[in-house]
Design an enzyme around this catalytic site. Structure first.
Site, PDB file in Angstrom:
ATOM      1  N   SER A 104      12.823  10.433 -10.441  1.00 31.55           N
ATOM      2  CA  SER A 104      11.975   9.293  -9.501  1.00 31.55           C
ATOM      3  C   SER A 104      13.005   8.152  -9.438  1.00 31.55           C
ATOM      4  O   SER A 104      13.115   7.677 -10.346  1.00 31.55           O
ATOM      5  CB  SER A 104      10.621   8.730 -10.263  1.00 31.55           C
ATOM      6  OG  SER A 104      10.054   7.684  -9.775  1.00 31.55           O
ATOM      7  N   HIS A 152      12.245  11.888  -5.989  1.00 34.28           N
ATOM      8  CA  HIS A 152      10.647  11.479  -5.797  1.00 34.28           C
ATOM      9  C   HIS A 152      10.853  10.119  -5.538  1.00 34.28           C
ATOM     10  O   HIS A 152      11.459   9.225  -6.126  1.00 34.28           O
ATOM     11  CB  HIS A 152      10.017  11.637  -7.246  1.00 34.28           C
ATOM     12  CG  HIS A 152       8.632  11.275  -7.220  1.00 34.28           C
ATOM     13  ND1 HIS A 152       7.700  12.252  -6.656  1.00 34.28           N
ATOM     14  CD2 HIS A 152       8.039  10.304  -7.903  1.00 34.28           C
ATOM     15  CE1 HIS A 152       6.381  11.545  -7.102  1.00 34.28           C
ATOM     16  NE2 HIS A 152       6.432  10.321  -7.478  1.00 34.28           N
ATOM     17  N   ASP A 182       8.510   6.757  -4.810  1.00 39.77           N
ATOM     18  CA  ASP A 182       7.386   6.222  -5.068  1.00 39.77           C
ATOM     19  C   ASP A 182       7.003   4.840  -4.097  1.00 39.77           C
ATOM     20  O   ASP A 182       7.567   3.679  -4.244  1.00 39.77           O
ATOM     21  CB  ASP A 182       7.309   5.473  -6.487  1.00 39.77           C
ATOM     22  CG  ASP A 182       6.966   6.581  -7.604  1.00 39.77           C
ATOM     23  OD1 ASP A 182       6.227   7.431  -7.283  1.00 39.77           O
ATOM     24  OD2 ASP A 182       8.132   6.756  -8.466  1.00 39.77           O
ATOM     25  N   MET A 227       4.704   1.927  -2.998  1.00 40.16           N
ATOM     26  CA  MET A 227       3.571   1.374  -3.278  1.00 40.16           C
ATOM     27  C   MET A 227       3.085   0.063  -2.519  1.00 40.16           C
ATOM     28  O   MET A 227       4.451  -0.779  -1.976  1.00 40.16           O
ATOM     29  CB  MET A 227       3.788   0.662  -4.814  1.00 40.16           C
ATOM     30  CG  MET A 227       4.014   1.841  -5.755  1.00 40.16           C
ATOM     31  SD  MET A 227       4.507   1.089  -7.501  1.00 40.16           S
ATOM     32  CE  MET A 227       4.977   2.658  -8.367  1.00 40.16           C
ATOM     33  N   HIS A 269       5.753   9.840  -2.794  1.00 34.20           N
ATOM     34  CA  HIS A 269       4.400   9.670  -3.377  1.00 34.20           C
ATOM     35  C   HIS A 269       3.662   8.365  -2.744  1.00 34.20           C
ATOM     36  O   HIS A 269       4.241   7.293  -3.369  1.00 34.20           O
ATOM     37  CB  HIS A 269       4.613   9.579  -4.871  1.00 34.20           C
ATOM     38  CG  HIS A 269       3.448   9.159  -5.973  1.00 34.20           C
ATOM     39  ND1 HIS A 269       3.518   8.797  -7.042  1.00 34.20           N
ATOM     40  CD2 HIS A 269       2.058   9.342  -5.319  1.00 34.20           C
ATOM     41  CE1 HIS A 269       2.230   8.594  -7.417  1.00 34.20           C
ATOM     42  NE2 HIS A 269       1.650   8.974  -6.804  1.00 34.20           N
ATOM     43  N   MET A 273       1.352   5.471  -2.788  1.00 35.23           N
ATOM     44  CA  MET A 273       0.482   4.801  -3.628  1.00 35.23           C
ATOM     45  C   MET A 273      -0.053   3.774  -2.550  1.00 35.23           C
ATOM     46  O   MET A 273       0.356   2.633  -2.771  1.00 35.23           O
ATOM     47  CB  MET A 273       1.192   4.371  -4.770  1.00 35.23           C
ATOM     48  CG  MET A 273       1.184   5.585  -5.845  1.00 35.23           C
ATOM     49  SD  MET A 273       2.171   5.309  -7.403  1.00 35.23           S
ATOM     50  CE  MET A 273       3.656   5.760  -6.637  1.00 35.23           C
ATOM     51  N   MET A 282      -1.306  13.026 -12.041  1.00 34.07           N
ATOM     52  CA  MET A 282      -0.720  12.037 -12.590  1.00 34.07           C
ATOM     53  C   MET A 282      -0.959  11.920 -13.932  1.00 34.07           C
ATOM     54  O   MET A 282      -2.183  12.121 -14.452  1.00 34.07           O
ATOM     55  CB  MET A 282      -1.427  10.701 -11.940  1.00 34.07           C
ATOM     56  CG  MET A 282      -1.074  10.192 -10.592  1.00 34.07           C
ATOM     57  SD  MET A 282       0.914   9.984 -10.145  1.00 34.07           S
ATOM     58  CE  MET A 282       1.025   8.700 -11.155  1.00 34.07           C
ATOM     59  N   ASP A 339       3.416  13.794 -13.041  1.00 32.14           N
ATOM     60  CA  ASP A 339       4.303  12.727 -12.792  1.00 32.14           C
ATOM     61  C   ASP A 339       3.641  11.613 -13.724  1.00 32.14           C
ATOM     62  O   ASP A 339       2.588  11.118 -13.754  1.00 32.14           O
ATOM     63  CB  ASP A 339       4.135  11.912 -11.281  1.00 32.14           C
ATOM     64  CG  ASP A 339       4.790  10.980 -10.913  1.00 32.14           C
ATOM     65  OD1 ASP A 339       5.595  10.590 -11.827  1.00 32.14           O
ATOM     66  OD2 ASP A 339       4.422  10.423  -9.788  1.00 32.14           O
TER      67      ASP A 339
HETATM   68  C1  DX5 Z   1       4.377   5.840 -11.452  1.00 30.97           C
HETATM   69  C2  DX5 Z   1       5.161   6.571 -10.578  1.00 30.97           C
HETATM   70  C3  DX5 Z   1       5.998   7.646 -11.152  1.00 30.97           C
HETATM   71  C4  DX5 Z   1       7.089   7.060 -11.979  1.00 30.97           C
HETATM   72  C5  DX5 Z   1       7.202   7.738 -13.397  1.00 30.97           C
HETATM   73  O1  DX5 Z   1       3.336   5.362 -10.505  1.00 30.97           O
HETATM   74  O2  DX5 Z   1       4.300   7.388  -9.702  1.00 30.97           O
HETATM   75  O3  DX5 Z   1       6.783   8.267 -10.224  1.00 30.97           O
HETATM   76  O4  DX5 Z   1       8.405   6.559 -11.383  1.00 30.97           O
HETATM   77  O5  DX5 Z   1       8.063   7.076 -14.263  1.00 30.97           O
HETATM   78  P1  DX5 Z   1       8.180   7.623 -15.571  1.00 30.97           P
HETATM   79  O6  DX5 Z   1       8.935   9.109 -15.492  1.00 30.97           O
HETATM   80  O7  DX5 Z   1       9.409   6.528 -16.454  1.00 30.97           O
HETATM   81  O8  DX5 Z   1       7.041   7.801 -16.231  1.00 30.97           O
HETATM   82 ZN    ZN Z   2       5.336   8.973  -8.574  1.00 29.03          ZN
END
Ligand code: DX5
Ligand code: ZN
Length: 271
Positions: free
Chosen positions: A19, A44, A46, A48, A77, A79, A172, A209
């Site tokens: 990620s 990956h 993220d 947000m 991903h 969010m 998750m 994840d």
């Molecule tokens: C959290 C993200 C993850 C995050 C995971 O909301 O969706 O993808 O980057 O990070 P680690 O592996 O450090 O928990």
């Molecule tokens: Zn994620």
């Protein structure tokens, strides 16, 4: 739909997806190159929106820049409270898969989500909204992922999987929003239920994840995940290639061990 299950395994090919949330945002191209050299299968990403989660990260322009910088598939991903509004733009930017949160399809947009209480079953109208979002993503030529927050049960997404609307389920193992949180082992029965329900059908990609590391990947793999996301465990390690190979070996070993178990021994309940 779904992903093929190679011989000698009970699940699709292993995908290790670092990620980039844990990368240096001032040097994302270098991070992508380092992950390619380290043996990652995907990146990956993220996204947000500061509304669905209490953090604000990146959007289609950054995905487009990454797509120009790397040949790794970009696993986005979302969010985001209104993921459907972004499907076309992320697809055009070069996303290989787009994962939306099932909670955003609830009539209240997921506002009633309570980490301490399992979420109620979706209504027919809410499920129809989720199906239509799946179709929008697939029509954009991108793989369809559906994400579940830790307290979101598995039965609604299992229905979407059974009807062939979904290519990947993201379970998750932390509340979404930030990297570096502690792994929640309590979500793993959902992974096991989804893997069992998918047995005998087209392979289902199941991604976990949040808090995944060499210490926790064994349980994740045994539960049935084929796709592992890891942020801080990879980017924070002195030797990222070694971490990636540990994660891969755990998933590969569990996939072949599970394939050797007679089908009758596999639980079939979907909780
Ligand atoms: C959290 C993200 C993850 C995050 C995971 O909301 O969706 O993808 O980057 O990070 P680690 O592996 O450090 O928990
Ligand atoms: Zn994620």
């Amino acid at each position: 739909m779904g992903s093929p299950t190679p011989p000698g395994r009970d699940r699709p090919a292993t995908v290790i997806a670092p990620s980039i949330l844990s990368a240096d945002f001032a040097a994302l191209g270098a991070a992508a190159a380092a992950m390619t050299a380290a043996g990652a299968d995907a990146l990956h990403v993220d996204a947000m929106d500061g509304h669905f989660v209490d953090n604000l990260t990146l959007g289609p322009p950054v995905v487009a820049a990454l797509a120009a910088a790397t040949s790794l598939p970009l696993d986005v991903h979302m969010m985001l409270s209104d993921p459907g509004a972004w499907v076309g733009r992320f697809a055009a930017a070069g996303a290989a898969s787009l994962t939306f949160h099932l909670e955003t399809c609830y009539a209240d947009g997921g506002a009633s989500y309570d980490a301490a209480t399992p979420t109620r079953a979706m209504t027919d109208a809410e499920l129809a909204a989720a199906r239509s979002l799946c179709a929008k993503i697939r029509d954009a030529g991108v793989r369809v992922g559906v994400a579940l927050r830790p307290a979101t049960p598995v039965h609604d997404v299992a229905a979407l999987v059974a009807s062939g609307d979904v290519d990947m389920v993201l379970v998750m193992s932390v509340e979404p929003g930030f990297g570096g949180q502690s792994f929640m082992a309590g979500v793993l029965p959902k992974v096991a239920a989804l893997r069992a329900a998918a047995a005998g059908g087209p392979g289902l990609a199941i991604q976990v994840d949040g808090g995944v590391s060499p210490d926790t990947v064994g349980a994740v793999a045994t539960a049935g995940a084929n796709c592992v996301v890891a942020g801080s465990a990879v980017f924070g390690a002195p030797d990222p290639p070694r971490v990636i190979s540990i994660l891969r070996a755990a998933v590969d070993d569990a996939a072949s061990a599970a394939a050797a178990v007679p089908a009758a021994a596999v639980p079939t309940a979907v909780a």
